[in-house]
Design a protein around this motif. Structure first.
Motif, short mmCIF file in Angstrom:
data_model
loop_
_atom_site.label_atom_id
_atom_site.label_comp_id
_atom_site.label_asym_id
_atom_site.label_seq_id
_atom_site.Cartn_x
_atom_site.Cartn_y
_atom_site.Cartn_z
N GLU A 54 -4.45 2.65 -8.44
CA GLU A 54 -4.95 3.33 -7.25
C GLU A 54 -4.30 2.79 -5.98
O GLU A 54 -4.86 2.92 -4.88
CB GLU A 54 -6.48 3.27 -7.21
N ALA A 55 -3.13 2.18 -6.09
CA ALA A 55 -2.38 1.73 -4.91
C ALA A 55 -2.22 2.91 -3.95
O ALA A 55 -1.84 4.01 -4.37
CB ALA A 55 -1.02 1.20 -5.34
N THR A 101 -7.91 -6.61 -10.36
CA THR A 101 -8.54 -5.55 -9.58
C THR A 101 -10.04 -5.43 -9.89
O THR A 101 -10.44 -5.40 -11.06
CB THR A 101 -7.86 -4.20 -9.89
N LYS A 115 -10.94 -3.90 -1.22
CA LYS A 115 -10.53 -5.27 -0.90
C LYS A 115 -10.06 -5.33 0.56
O LYS A 115 -9.25 -4.51 0.98
CB LYS A 115 -9.39 -5.64 -1.85
N CYS A 147 -0.54 -4.75 -1.43
CA CYS A 147 -0.94 -4.92 -2.82
C CYS A 147 -0.67 -3.61 -3.55
O CYS A 147 -0.99 -2.54 -3.05
CB CYS A 147 -2.42 -5.29 -2.90
N PHE A 148 -0.03 -3.73 -4.69
CA PHE A 148 0.26 -2.50 -5.48
C PHE A 148 0.06 -2.74 -6.98
O PHE A 148 0.71 -2.16 -7.80
CB PHE A 148 1.64 -1.96 -5.17
N GLN A 149 -0.91 -3.65 -7.26
CA GLN A 149 -1.04 -4.08 -8.66
C GLN A 149 -1.80 -3.09 -9.54
O GLN A 149 -1.78 -3.22 -10.75
CB GLN A 149 -1.68 -5.45 -8.73
N CYS A 150 -2.49 -2.11 -8.95
CA CYS A 150 -3.27 -1.21 -9.81
C CYS A 150 -2.85 0.24 -9.62
O CYS A 150 -2.04 0.57 -8.75
CB CYS A 150 -4.77 -1.39 -9.57
N CYS A 209 -1.35 -0.69 -1.05
CA CYS A 209 -2.39 -0.73 -0.01
C CYS A 209 -1.93 -1.69 1.08
O CYS A 209 -1.53 -2.83 0.77
CB CYS A 209 -3.71 -1.20 -0.62
N GLY A 253 -7.74 -2.23 0.76
CA GLY A 253 -7.50 -1.74 -0.59
C GLY A 253 -8.27 -0.45 -0.87
O GLY A 253 -9.40 -0.29 -0.40
N SER A 254 -7.69 0.44 -1.65
CA SER A 254 -8.45 1.60 -2.13
C SER A 254 -9.66 1.10 -2.92
O SER A 254 -10.66 1.80 -3.06
CB SER A 254 -7.60 2.47 -3.05
N CYS A 255 -9.55 -0.11 -3.46
CA CYS A 255 -10.65 -0.71 -4.22
C CYS A 255 -11.72 -1.27 -3.31
O CYS A 255 -12.78 -1.67 -3.78
CB CYS A 255 -10.10 -1.83 -5.10
N MET A 280 -1.63 -6.79 4.84
CA MET A 280 -1.69 -6.97 3.38
C MET A 280 -0.71 -6.04 2.70
O MET A 280 -0.30 -5.02 3.28
CB MET A 280 -3.12 -6.69 2.86
FE1 SF4 Z 1 -4.46 -3.75 -4.82
FE2 SF4 Z 1 -6.99 -2.82 -4.61
FE3 SF4 Z 1 -4.91 -1.41 -3.68
FE4 SF4 Z 1 -5.29 -1.70 -6.31
S1 SF4 Z 1 -6.62 -0.61 -4.88
S2 SF4 Z 1 -3.36 -1.85 -5.23
S3 SF4 Z 1 -6.03 -3.83 -6.40
S4 SF4 Z 1 -5.63 -3.41 -2.92
#
Ligand code: SF4
Ligand code: SF3
Length: 553
Positions: A8-9, A75, A23, A3-6, A15, A19-21, A1
């Motif tokens: 907390e990437a 997110t 996900k 993902c760097f949209q938020c 990520c 995900g740090s979230c 994966m």
């Molecule tokens: Fe993407 Fe979640 Fe990482 Fe934010 S924390 S960049 S939404 S995977």
């Protein structure tokens, strides 16, 4: 994966494993696939929307699907693979309908041969992680064109969330829906250059202002104008339901169904502003606000002891054996494995009876705090205070305003915002909106007394993140009242905290309104290339926050 949209990437870059979230890689792949299908839908919807018959039922189904699909990928909104898969499949069906319509009407579809327009998983969704390299963000994304495309994509996600809320209250705007379709197509157009994409990003900001205005009209049209309100942060003796997220229509439906059920309803996080609307004040069992910003939900949901309803983000995956895990419900764009989803029934209504029955068998909440907090300073209420505010500015009792809108997050570095608020001098007023406020909205910052004997609280809370629109209106009202030509001549600073993609559309809206020198933190977005960062610095004066120890004295 990837993902760097938020904000907390992982590592400030992206990520890549999980995900740090919270996900998973599979959920991330499914969300990328959902975005890919959304772009495919937009490819065929765009030529149709230029036709005279554009705004018919298929178009309104397309717009509703696009809004929900993009919202689903925000997110902390949806971790439920099955729900995302179902949205992918309904999107593929829509794409077929649109494709047929384009063929029947002999419309030119410029990107008909693109992967987004043709991709079909043919039934199996298990292999998604394997194709993510093709449909997701590339780790080698860092050209300025790709960076602007990501910035636009995340702005469109935020825009979709606000359009979805307005639509839930019956308010839609065809030009905003048309922009969403057109701009989504632009995020895949390989021919777009930096200047074309920059113009589209600015257009997204303009449409962000319009979308927040639309949602403001929907909210105030249905519930009246927010007014200064003291909200209890203690608890009552009856069991309750805790409502999180941003969707006021869901809260209203739950309040109607739970009247006389012997329970209380509490707001959580971004639902706090509901208390300030006349349309919600009439519900005597809307008891108060419980807890703080989204990221503290493990502790707070445990002590709440009753059922919890997520109407939108932010969901934090519960730890194993969390006592509340079987009491959480989701609706709208949200979802989480094991949490029960409440959909609309055949009559179009949501049935909350299961939550209500569960609450009736629950213990009352354990108090976390006591006392009250004040909210309700949206544009109409501030306009009513215009005379004392101007009097305070002219007398020097108020020397400046700081807009501290946006999101909160779990990183300790966000203590910076509490320190910043605490150390502001007594002649400074904080204008806030969004869940960022929970870093400082319980501080006793007192009031400012005006020469005319009025008092102005030092924190004016306009509401949810979308109510940043109110803050912009307040700034424009002050500019006119003080006879200034430029919004940047006002004694207002902007210290915006971002986390997820709704904050991206709020930021773009402020840039569109001409606001300069915004301080953006706690870190700059990972998806900004060096060229795009330079553009934001040079054209708009955007800069990061100082290190947390260097706060304003
Ligand atoms: Fe993407 Fe979640 Fe990482 Fe934010 S924390 S960049 S939404 S995977
Ligand atoms: Fe907060 Fe999730 Fe953005 Fe609406 S609830 S502001 S982060």
């Amino acid at each position: 994966m990837f993902c760097f949209q938020c904000q907390e990437a992982a590592g400030g870059e992206g990520c890549t494993v999980v995900g740090s979230c919270g996900k998973t890689a599979r959920t991330a792949a499914l969300q990328d696939a959902l975005m890919h299908v959304a772009r495919g839908v937009a490819i065929y919807a765009d030529p149709i929307q230029h036709q005279p018959s554009a705004f018919d039922s298929i178009q309104s189904a397309v717009h509703a699907w696009l809004r929900l699909a993009l919202f689903t990928t925000i997110t902390n909104a949806n971790f439920e693979d099955e729900a995302i898969e179902a949205r992918i499949r309904s999107g593929l069906d829509l794409r077929v309908d649109l494709q047929k319509r384009c063929k029947d009407e002999q419309l030119n579809v410029p990107l008909a041969a693109s992967h987004a327009a043709t991709w079909n998983p043919c039934g199996s969704l298990e292999i998604f992680p394997d194709i993510q390299a093709e449909i997701g963000v590339k780790p080698t994304w860092n050209s300025d064109e790709s960076s602007l495309s990501e910035l636009l994509t995340y702005g469109l996600k935020g825009l979709s969330a606000y359009l979805h809320h307005a639509a839930e209250l019956g308010w839609t705007d065809s030009s905003l829906n048309a922009f969403l379709v057109r701009a989504l197509v632009a995020t895949i157009n390989p021919h777009d250059d930096v200047s074309t994409l920059t113009a589209l990003v600015m257009e997204a900001g303009e449409n962000g202002v319009k979308a927040m205005a639309l949602l403001d009209s929907a909210n105030t049209g249905r519930y009246g104008h927010p007014e200064q309100t003291q909200v209890s942060i203690g608890v009552g003796l009856r069991p309750g339901i805790l409502v999180s997220g941003h969707d006021l229509a869901d809260l209203e439906a739950l309040l109607v169904q739970s009247e006389d059920a012997g329970i209380d309803i509490y707001t959580h996080c971004e639902m706090l502003p509901a208390h300030s609307y006349p349309g919600f004040k009439k519900y005597r069992h809307l008891y108060g606000n419980y807890g703080n910003a989204w990221w503290q939900q493990h502790k707070e949901f445990t002590s709440f002891r009753g059922p919890i309803l997520f109407t939108t983000n932010c969901i934090v995956p519960p730890p194993k054996h969390a006592s509340y895990a079987d009491k959480v419900f989701t609706t709208g764009a949200t979802g989480f494995p094991g949490y029960r989803y409440i959909d609309r029934g055949p009559d179009g209504e949501k049935d909350f009876s299961e939550l209500i029955a569960m609450a009736q068998c629950s213990e009352p909440p354990v108090p976390l705090e006591s006392g009250t907090i004040t909210c309700g300073f949206a544009h109409n209420q501030v306009a009513e205070l215009a005379t004392p505010i101007l009097e305070a500015i002219e007398s020097g009792a108020v020397k400046r305003f700081v807009v501290m809108a946006g999101c909160d997050g779990r990183h300790a570095q966000r203590d910076y915002y509490r320190n910043f608020a605490e150390k502001l001098s007594n002649d400074t007023v904080i204008l806030t909106a969004g869940c960022a406020k929970y870093r400082y909205n319980k501080l006793d910052l007192g009031f400012i007394e005006t020469p005319g004997g009025n008092t102005i609280p030092r924190i004016l809370d306009a509401g949810q993140c979308n109510d940043s629109y109110s803050l912009a209106l307040t700034a424009l009202t002050l500019k006119d009242a003080l006879g200034l030509d430029d919004i940047n001549s006002l004694p207002i600073e902007y210290n915006i905290a971002w986390y997820e993609q709704k904050a991206v559309i709020v930021l773009l809206a402020l840039l569109y309104l001409g606001v300069k020198d915004i301080q953006l933190g706690p870190t700059l977005p990972a998806f900004l290339s060096s060229g795009v960062t330079s553009l934001l610095v040079e054209q708009f004066g955007i800069h990061g926050i100082p290190t947390p120890v260097k706060v304003v004295a």
